[in-house]
Write a protein that holds these residues in place. Structure first.
Motif, PDB file in Angstrom:
ATOM      1  N   THR A 182      41.558  41.426  43.769  1.00 42.51           N
ATOM      2  CA  THR A 182      40.744  42.440  43.093  1.00 42.51           C
ATOM      3  C   THR A 182      41.518  43.225  42.042  1.00 42.51           C
ATOM      4  O   THR A 182      40.947  44.122  41.406  1.00 42.51           O
ATOM      5  CB  THR A 182      40.159  43.429  44.118  1.00 42.51           C
ATOM      6  OG1 THR A 182      41.230  44.050  44.834  1.00 42.51           O
ATOM      7  CG2 THR A 182      39.236  42.717  45.095  1.00 42.51           C
ATOM      8  N   ASN A 183      42.804  42.893  41.841  1.00 53.40           N
ATOM      9  CA  ASN A 183      43.548  43.556  40.784  1.00 53.40           C
ATOM     10  C   ASN A 183      43.514  42.757  39.485  1.00 53.40           C
ATOM     11  O   ASN A 183      44.315  42.973  38.577  1.00 53.40           O
ATOM     12  CB  ASN A 183      44.998  43.818  41.222  1.00 53.40           C
ATOM     13  CG  ASN A 183      45.683  42.572  41.753  1.00 53.40           C
ATOM     14  OD1 ASN A 183      45.140  41.471  41.667  1.00 53.40           O
ATOM     15  ND2 ASN A 183      46.871  42.747  42.313  1.00 53.40           N
ATOM     16  N   ARG A 184      42.563  41.805  39.427  1.00 53.34           N
ATOM     17  CA  ARG A 184      42.248  41.071  38.203  1.00 53.34           C
ATOM     18  C   ARG A 184      40.745  40.811  38.222  1.00 53.34           C
ATOM     19  O   ARG A 184      40.072  41.097  39.212  1.00 53.34           O
ATOM     20  CB  ARG A 184      43.065  39.779  38.121  1.00 53.34           C
ATOM     21  CG  ARG A 184      42.886  38.829  39.269  1.00 53.34           C
ATOM     22  CD  ARG A 184      43.806  37.634  39.136  1.00 53.34           C
ATOM     23  NE  ARG A 184      43.390  36.772  38.022  1.00 53.34           N
ATOM     24  CZ  ARG A 184      44.179  35.851  37.485  1.00 53.34           C
ATOM     25  NH1 ARG A 184      45.419  35.681  37.925  1.00 53.34           N
ATOM     26  NH2 ARG A 184      43.745  35.091  36.496  1.00 53.34           N
ATOM     27  N   ASP A 201      33.428  43.253  40.052  1.00 53.90           N
ATOM     28  CA  ASP A 201      33.702  44.123  38.910  1.00 53.90           C
ATOM     29  C   ASP A 201      33.272  43.511  37.590  1.00 53.90           C
ATOM     30  O   ASP A 201      32.970  44.216  36.635  1.00 53.90           O
ATOM     31  CB  ASP A 201      35.183  44.524  38.870  1.00 53.90           C
ATOM     32  CG  ASP A 201      36.084  43.466  38.275  1.00 53.90           C
ATOM     33  OD1 ASP A 201      35.776  42.270  38.405  1.00 53.90           O
ATOM     34  OD2 ASP A 201      37.124  43.846  37.701  1.00 53.90           O
ATOM     35  N   ARG A 224      39.680  48.133  44.879  1.00 53.76           N
ATOM     36  CA  ARG A 224      40.601  47.165  44.300  1.00 53.76           C
ATOM     37  C   ARG A 224      42.001  47.431  44.807  1.00 53.76           C
ATOM     38  O   ARG A 224      42.261  48.476  45.383  1.00 53.76           O
ATOM     39  CB  ARG A 224      40.666  47.227  42.773  1.00 53.76           C
ATOM     40  CG  ARG A 224      39.550  47.789  42.021  1.00 53.76           C
ATOM     41  CD  ARG A 224      39.870  48.001  40.550  1.00 53.76           C
ATOM     42  NE  ARG A 224      38.688  48.411  39.813  1.00 53.76           N
ATOM     43  CZ  ARG A 224      37.969  47.600  39.061  1.00 53.76           C
ATOM     44  NH1 ARG A 224      38.345  46.341  38.944  1.00 53.76           N
ATOM     45  NH2 ARG A 224      36.896  48.025  38.434  1.00 53.76           N
ATOM     46  N   GLY A 225      42.887  46.505  44.525  1.00 53.26           N
ATOM     47  CA  GLY A 225      44.279  46.713  44.868  1.00 53.26           C
ATOM     48  C   GLY A 225      44.888  45.513  45.547  1.00 53.26           C
ATOM     49  O   GLY A 225      44.196  44.555  45.912  1.00 53.26           O
ATOM     50  N   PRO A 226      46.192  45.536  45.756  1.00 53.63           N
ATOM     51  CA  PRO A 226      46.902  44.377  46.316  1.00 53.63           C
ATOM     52  C   PRO A 226      46.536  44.058  47.758  1.00 53.63           C
ATOM     53  O   PRO A 226      46.781  42.936  48.218  1.00 53.63           O
ATOM     54  CB  PRO A 226      48.380  44.772  46.198  1.00 53.63           C
ATOM     55  CG  PRO A 226      48.359  46.268  46.138  1.00 53.63           C
ATOM     56  CD  PRO A 226      47.107  46.636  45.410  1.00 53.63           C
ATOM     57  N   THR A 266      43.371  44.384  48.890  1.00 50.46           N
ATOM     58  CA  THR A 266      41.913  44.174  48.891  1.00 50.46           C
ATOM     59  C   THR A 266      41.603  42.858  48.198  1.00 50.46           C
ATOM     60  O   THR A 266      42.058  42.619  47.079  1.00 50.46           O
ATOM     61  CB  THR A 266      41.188  45.320  48.156  1.00 50.46           C
ATOM     62  OG1 THR A 266      41.506  46.559  48.776  1.00 50.46           O
ATOM     63  CG2 THR A 266      39.679  45.113  48.186  1.00 50.46           C
TER      64      THR A 266
END
Length: 208
Positions: free
Chosen positions: A74-76, A81, A94-96, A98
């Motif tokens: 979710t960080n791309r 999104d 989001r985040g590493p 998730t």
């Protein structure tokens, strides 16, 4: 067999991914009539089937598809999104730690009993993968009927917003919290699976 595969598989893993993409075409294009162009008339892939995608695939000993799901970081860019941000009434998680669950696919040619068993096994495999790889949350987008089922599995899962109609389909977004007791919560909720599905699953390992 449970396969945890990247989109750059070893030669021996290509048959598992090929069978998965064929199964996705049978389900999402042929059955559900999603407006997606099949690749070579046989496979279902989209722009998110890239080098960042991970796949949890259940197969028989010959590599035939039983069930599968795609995981996206979710960080791309990912589906929630990029395509459906309006489904969230709060900030998109989001985040590493998730990841987004997409393309949850049960083999169309299986019996109802086989699909139910494969669904339970796949859910537990997704939890095992999260616990083994430091993933604390999953997000996802689903039509409202499937979303209602997911919310009843027993795990910590909540909607991220009020479901909305998009292109004639009512869709909702969800957040699933993964903790050490999640497998037990699923079992209590009636989502039971054999022991191998509850074993840790490394990013490129196989759990038999």
């Amino acid at each position: 067999m449970i396969h945890c595969l990247s989109n750059t598989p070893a030669a021996s893993e290509h048959v598992v991914l090929r069978n998965m993409f064929e199964a996705r075409k049978r389900v999402f294009i042929d059955l559900l009539r999603w407006d997606l162009p099949p690749l070579a008339g046989r496979f279902e892939l989209d722009q998110f089937d890239n080098e960042a995608a991970m796949y949890i695939v259940l197969s028989d000993k010959h590599g035939a598809h039983r069930a599968s799901a795609r995981l996206l970081p979710t960080n791309r860019p990912h589906i929630l999104d990029t395509l459906f941000p309006a489904l969230c009434d709060e900030a998109i998680p989001r985040g590493p730690t998730t990841m987004e669950i997409t393309r949850f696919c049960l083999e169309r040619r299986s019996t109802a009993t086989e699909r139910r068993e494969a669904k339970n096994e796949l859910v537990h495999a997704l939890v095992a993968f999260a616990l083994a790889n430091g993933i604390e949350r999953y997000t996802g987008v689903a039509d409202v009927s499937w979303l209602r089922q997911i919310l009843t599995f027993g795990w910590r899962c909540r909607p991220l917003g009020v479901p909305r109609t998009v292109d004639g389909k009512t869709l909702g977004a969800m957040l699933i919290e993964i903790e050490e007791d999640t497998p037990t919560l699923l079992e209590r909720g009636g989502v039971c699976a054999p022991a191998p599905a509850r074993a840790p699953c490394g990013e490129t390992n196989h759990v038999h």
